[in-house]
Write an enzyme that holds these catalytic residues in place. Structure first.
Site, PDB file in Angstrom:
ATOM      1  N   ASP A 189      -5.099 -49.402 -20.724  1.00 23.32           N
ATOM      2  CA  ASP A 189      -5.631 -50.621 -21.324  1.00 23.32           C
ATOM      3  C   ASP A 189      -6.887 -51.004 -20.538  1.00 23.32           C
ATOM      4  O   ASP A 189      -7.107 -50.506 -19.419  1.00 23.32           O
ATOM      5  CB  ASP A 189      -4.541 -51.705 -21.190  1.00 23.32           C
ATOM      6  N   ASP A 245      -8.872 -54.683 -20.477  1.00 24.14           N
ATOM      7  CA  ASP A 245      -8.884 -56.027 -19.869  1.00 24.14           C
ATOM      8  C   ASP A 245      -7.572 -56.335 -19.153  1.00 24.14           C
ATOM      9  O   ASP A 245      -6.505 -56.232 -19.749  1.00 24.14           O
ATOM     10  CB  ASP A 245      -9.139 -57.088 -20.954  1.00 24.14           C
ATOM     11  N   ASP A 262      -1.438 -54.635 -19.627  1.00 29.99           N
ATOM     12  CA  ASP A 262      -1.054 -55.954 -19.098  1.00 29.99           C
ATOM     13  C   ASP A 262      -0.650 -56.963 -20.166  1.00 29.99           C
ATOM     14  O   ASP A 262      -0.206 -58.059 -19.842  1.00 29.99           O
ATOM     15  CB  ASP A 262      -2.244 -56.545 -18.319  1.00 29.99           C
TER      16      ASP A 262
HETATM   17  O1  LIG Z   1      -6.316 -54.586 -24.977  1.00 27.60           O
HETATM   18  P1  LIG Z   1      -7.213 -55.140 -23.901  1.00 27.60           P
HETATM   19  O2  LIG Z   1      -8.312 -54.206 -23.473  1.00 27.60           O
HETATM   20  O3  LIG Z   1      -6.447 -55.714 -22.750  1.00 27.60           O
HETATM   21  O4  LIG Z   1      -7.959 -56.372 -24.609  1.00 27.60           O
HETATM   22  C1  LIG Z   1      -7.180 -57.533 -24.884  1.00 27.60           C
HETATM   23  C2  LIG Z   1      -8.144 -58.674 -25.030  1.00 27.60           C
HETATM   24  O5  LIG Z   1      -8.949 -58.659 -23.830  1.00 27.60           O
HETATM   25  C3  LIG Z   1     -10.040 -59.581 -23.772  1.00 27.60           C
HETATM   26  O6  LIG Z   1      -9.546 -60.907 -23.562  1.00 27.60           O
HETATM   27  C4  LIG Z   1      -8.879 -61.025 -22.304  1.00 27.60           C
HETATM   28  O7  LIG Z   1      -9.801 -60.742 -21.213  1.00 27.60           O
HETATM   29  C5  LIG Z   1     -10.919 -61.672 -21.144  1.00 27.60           C
HETATM   30  C6  LIG Z   1     -11.833 -61.186 -20.033  1.00 27.60           C
HETATM   31  O8  LIG Z   1     -11.118 -61.086 -18.819  1.00 27.60           O
HETATM   32  C7  LIG Z   1     -10.381 -63.092 -20.917  1.00 27.60           C
HETATM   33  O9  LIG Z   1     -11.473 -64.018 -20.868  1.00 27.60           O
HETATM   34  C8  LIG Z   1      -9.430 -63.466 -22.055  1.00 27.60           C
HETATM   35  O10 LIG Z   1      -8.858 -64.749 -21.811  1.00 27.60           O
HETATM   36  C9  LIG Z   1      -8.303 -62.430 -22.148  1.00 27.60           C
HETATM   37  O11 LIG Z   1      -7.473 -62.697 -23.278  1.00 27.60           O
HETATM   38  C10 LIG Z   1     -10.902 -59.497 -25.033  1.00 27.60           C
HETATM   39  O12 LIG Z   1     -11.897 -60.509 -24.980  1.00 27.60           O
HETATM   40  C11 LIG Z   1     -10.066 -59.601 -26.283  1.00 27.60           C
HETATM   41  O13 LIG Z   1     -10.905 -59.477 -27.434  1.00 27.60           O
HETATM   42  C12 LIG Z   1      -9.029 -58.497 -26.263  1.00 27.60           C
HETATM   43  O14 LIG Z   1      -8.242 -58.488 -27.435  1.00 27.60           O
END
Ligand SMILES: O=P(O)(O)OC[C@H]1O[C@H](O[C@H]2O[C@H](CO)[C@@H](O)[C@H](O)[C@H]2O)[C@H](O)[C@@H](O)[C@@H]1O
Length: 359
Positions: free
Chosen positions: A95, A97, A299
């Site tokens: 993954d 983020d 995560d």
């Molecule tokens: O599947 P992932 O790569 O984990 O993406 C899931 C979401 O991640 C991002 O949002 C998350 O991270 C951001 C930056 O750290 C944070 O600001 C936010 O609150 C988190 O939810 C991304 O912006 C999403 O579009 C993804 O779906």
């Protein structure tokens, strides 16, 4: 005093203390995988991180420590994991983020460190590796900047994977091409292309509907949309949820799931990160191999779809990255991206040693 490979040491390592702690802690309501409230969901999916390390004693928070009885640290259990992987082809699914990049307030600032990039590049040189993210595929490629691995964006709906031995462009949703920017000959597979006009329409409507709420950010991730409330005052979270549901109520073919201070809007199709893992294993001609060990590190809630696939088929290990005890289909845990980097480093080192022994 117990200790383990990553310098983690705690007076809770001895079984007696852990048993005692477990009696106290595990009845606590861990964050369940599926809830049905709205604000209840938003609060549950966005727990404030516990202080995993007790600052005064330098030992682990007892609640977290007890939780790791059920979800052992992948660093502590490293020898067990690689013993299971001995003689097997390990396939790595990561993954983005919260796993390779720390969670930050501004989604556009979720930069992966150069050190982590080098560790992931090295892993991809020794193990078939794919990034599976909720971000659009292009966006996550722009963050990662590595052509040595494969990508699945939009929660697995947009895949740039290897061309399998039996591949032919028969499925209208996939095309074979050699995208030099992102590596050698690759196959593009997109599930739900028919939803693109609807997603773009909903993206614009959500921006318009939420623009008066301070701190909201609506993010277009091609086959899905994220409505972020991390920077919204908690008293307005219900309003974010209400505005989002008001838009979605006339789109029955779209669904809402909860992520880390984000509402994820996705098509109602039988496709998710777990399907993307199965697709990539098939493209790597590893789907029916007995000597393959898929490892998925993630995560968030949408990573649970991948953890479940590996767990149900008893063919791989899910590793949850979390500093907060929560229910999961994963088998192991890591606290944060720094521990992910340590795990990847050790995995590559082990793989190189195994390869040199087998020469
Ligand atoms: O599947 P992932 O790569 O984990 O993406 C899931 C979401 O991640 C991002 O949002 C998350 O991270 C951001 C930056 O750290 C944070 O600001 C936010 O609150 C988190 O939810 C991304 O912006 C999403 O579009 C993804 O779906």
């Amino acid at each position: 005093m117990g200790s383990c490979g990553n310098g983690r040491s705690s007076e809770y390592d001895d079984p007696a203390s852990l048993e005692k702690m477990e009696e106290l802690v595990l009845p606590l309501k861990l964050m369940p995988l599926h809830t049905n409230g709205r604000l209840y969901d938003m609060r549950l999916s966005s727990p404030t991180a516990t202080c995993v390390i007790n600052s005064s004693s330098g030992s682990f928070d007892p609640i977290y420590r007890a939780w790791t009885k059920k979800y052992p640290s992948a660093l502590n259990a490293f020898d067990h994991i690689v013993a299971y992987g001995k003689g097997k082809k390990i396939a790595l699914f990561l993954d983005y983020d919260g796993t390779l990049s720390p969670i930050v307030d501004e989604p556009d600032n979720a930069i992966m460190s150069d050190q982590m990039r080098e560790v992931v590049r090295n892993a991809a040189l020794h193990l078939p590796t794919a990034i599976i993210s909720g971000r659009s595929r292009d966006k996550v490629f722009d963050f990662v900047k590595l052509t040595e691995l494969y990508y699945a964006g939009s929660h697995g709906m947009d895949i740039m994977g290897p061309v399998g031995e039996h591949d032919s462009v028969t499925d209208h949703r996939s095309s074979i091409n050699s995208n030099r920017k992102q590596g050698k000959g690759v196959k593009i597979f997109q599930a739900g292309t028919e939803f693109l006009p609807m997603i773009n329409e909903v993206f614009r409507l959500l921006i318009d509907k939420t623009k008066a709420i301070d701190g909201v950010k609506v993010e277009n991730n091609k086959f899905c949309v994220s409505v972020h409330y991390r920077n919204v005052e908690e008293k307005n979270w219900q309003l974010v949820s209400q505005c989002t549901n008001d838009v979605l109520k006339v789109y029955p073919r779209l669904r809402l799931t909860h992520g880390r201070k984000v509402l994820e809007v996705r098509p109602v199709i039988d496709w998710n990160k777990g399907k993307a893992v199965e697709f990539l294993l098939d493209s790597l001609d590893l789907a029916n191999c007995k000597n393959v060990l898929p490892i998925y590190i993630g995560d968030d809630r949408t990573d649970e779809d991948a953890f479940k696939v590996l767990r149900d088929d008893k063919r791989g290990f899910g590793i949850l990255v979390s500093s907060v005890p929560k229910d999961s289909h994963a088998l192991y845990s890591l606290i944060d991206p720094s521990e992910v980097m340590e795990f990847l480093k050790r995995l590559v080192m082990w793989k190189k040693e195994e390869a040199s022994h087998n020469k």
